[in-house]
Design an enzyme around this catalytic site. Structure first.
Site, PDB file in Angstrom:
ATOM      1  N   HIS A  15       6.942  -5.752  -0.194  1.00 56.68           N
ATOM      2  CA  HIS A  15       5.869  -6.148  -0.886  1.00 56.68           C
ATOM      3  C   HIS A  15       5.015  -5.045  -1.558  1.00 56.68           C
ATOM      4  O   HIS A  15       4.662  -3.939  -0.672  1.00 56.68           O
ATOM      5  CB  HIS A  15       4.545  -6.702   0.215  1.00 56.68           C
ATOM      6  CG  HIS A  15       3.516  -7.155  -0.134  1.00 56.68           C
ATOM      7  ND1 HIS A  15       2.106  -6.416   0.082  1.00 56.68           N
ATOM      8  CD2 HIS A  15       3.049  -8.172  -1.340  1.00 56.68           C
ATOM      9  CE1 HIS A  15       1.276  -6.951  -0.423  1.00 56.68           C
ATOM     10  NE2 HIS A  15       1.601  -8.022  -1.181  1.00 56.68           N
ATOM     11  N   HIS A  57      -2.247  -3.962  -8.717  1.00 56.61           N
ATOM     12  CA  HIS A  57      -3.192  -5.157  -8.083  1.00 56.61           C
ATOM     13  C   HIS A  57      -4.278  -5.478  -8.312  1.00 56.61           C
ATOM     14  O   HIS A  57      -4.604  -6.457  -8.793  1.00 56.61           O
ATOM     15  CB  HIS A  57      -2.723  -5.040  -6.541  1.00 56.61           C
ATOM     16  CG  HIS A  57      -3.213  -6.238  -5.708  1.00 56.61           C
ATOM     17  ND1 HIS A  57      -4.651  -6.375  -5.372  1.00 56.61           N
ATOM     18  CD2 HIS A  57      -2.628  -7.418  -5.473  1.00 56.61           C
ATOM     19  CE1 HIS A  57      -4.698  -7.537  -4.794  1.00 56.61           C
ATOM     20  NE2 HIS A  57      -3.554  -8.151  -4.974  1.00 56.61           N
TER      21      HIS A  57
END
Length: 268
Positions: A15, A57
């Site tokens: 991730h 992100h």
């Protein structure tokens, strides 16, 4: 279990790279994930002001860089001047300052993936938090194709596109009907079967807390011929739950620890 690469265990995907051990979505994080034998990597992608897809992100820059303001309001040249690693700590000697602190473009990351002799999976989540978001799927798919990651050969690196956004997934399907896509879910949606059919995705990406509270979604997915990805899985209890329900993909911040837990549970 997983048919994405024909494996009989869950694929372990890093991730944002091995983001518990290196600054997220830097080359150091992905090099660490490769070293830790992750089956593949995940990243988030946004468009810069000059429409370049980059790995990042948040909406704003301040959490993981020494910059400030909205990413989508800055050009790639402006973003490349910032430091994305010092907030995490000093780099170990195995990494250079550039690997630890530089922003990656999507092309730079996919070039790294495509050059590997193994067959890693690249999961690309498109983030729609800028005025240019509608152009993001086309830019991402162009990069996937540029590096040959839209192939269907399970022995070669391959990319999939993920999103929470229904319009984004529909756009992706219209651009490339054969691209593997993942419909991300943070909560159980009404009429999910019909909605999933409308989106046309190959997999559901369940938040781990959604799996904990609604494990019946796994069988629901299977009955629709859909694979199950779970994010973000970090504790032994969460990993055990994923194994119990035989999910296809585990997305984790620490692929080495996750692989160790899977091996231990399989041997017990």
């Amino acid at each position: 279990m997983s048919t994405f690469l024909g494996q009989q265990r869950p694929l372990v995907i890093a991730h944002r790279g091995a983001s518990s051990l290196a600054p997220e979505m830097t080359m150091a994080a992905y090099l660490k994930a490769r070293q830790d034998l992750a089956d593949g990597y995940e990243c988030d992608v946004q468009l810069t002001k000059d429409l370049q897809p980059v790995c990042f992100h948040d909406t704003n820059l301040n959490r993981t860089s020494n910059g400030f303001g909205r990413l989508g309001a800055k050009t790639l040249a402006e973003l490349k001047k910032l430091d994305y690693g010092t907030w995490f700590g000093e780099p170990p000697t195995e990494f250079t300052i550039e690997q630890w602190c530089s922003m990656l473009t999507l092309s730079e990351l996919l070039e790294f993936v495509a050059a590997q002799s193994t067959a890693p999976i690249m999961l690309i989540e498109t983030k729609h938090i800028s005025a240019n978001g509608i152009k993001l799927e086309a830019a991402s798919i162009a990069a996937i194709k540029k590096f040959g990651l839209d192939n269907h050969d399970s022995t070669k690196p391959r990319a999939a596109l993920m999103s929470f956004s229904i319009p984004a997934l529909r756009r992706a399907r219209s651009i490339d009907p054969d691209l593997y896509t993942v419909f991300l879910l943070a909560k159980k949606l009404p009429a999910l079967d019909k909605l999933s059919n409308f989106v046309g995705s190959n997999a559901w990406g369940l938040g781990v807390h959604l799996l904990q509270t609604n494990p019946e979604l796994v069988e629901q997915a299977r009955s629709n011929g859909i694979q199950v990805f779970v994010w973000t899985v970090n504790t032994p209890e969460q990993i055990e739950l994923c194994l119990k329900y035989k999910v296809d993909v585990i997305i984790t911040d620490n692929p080495a620890a996750t692989n160790q837990t899977i091996a231990r549970l399989a041997a017990s």
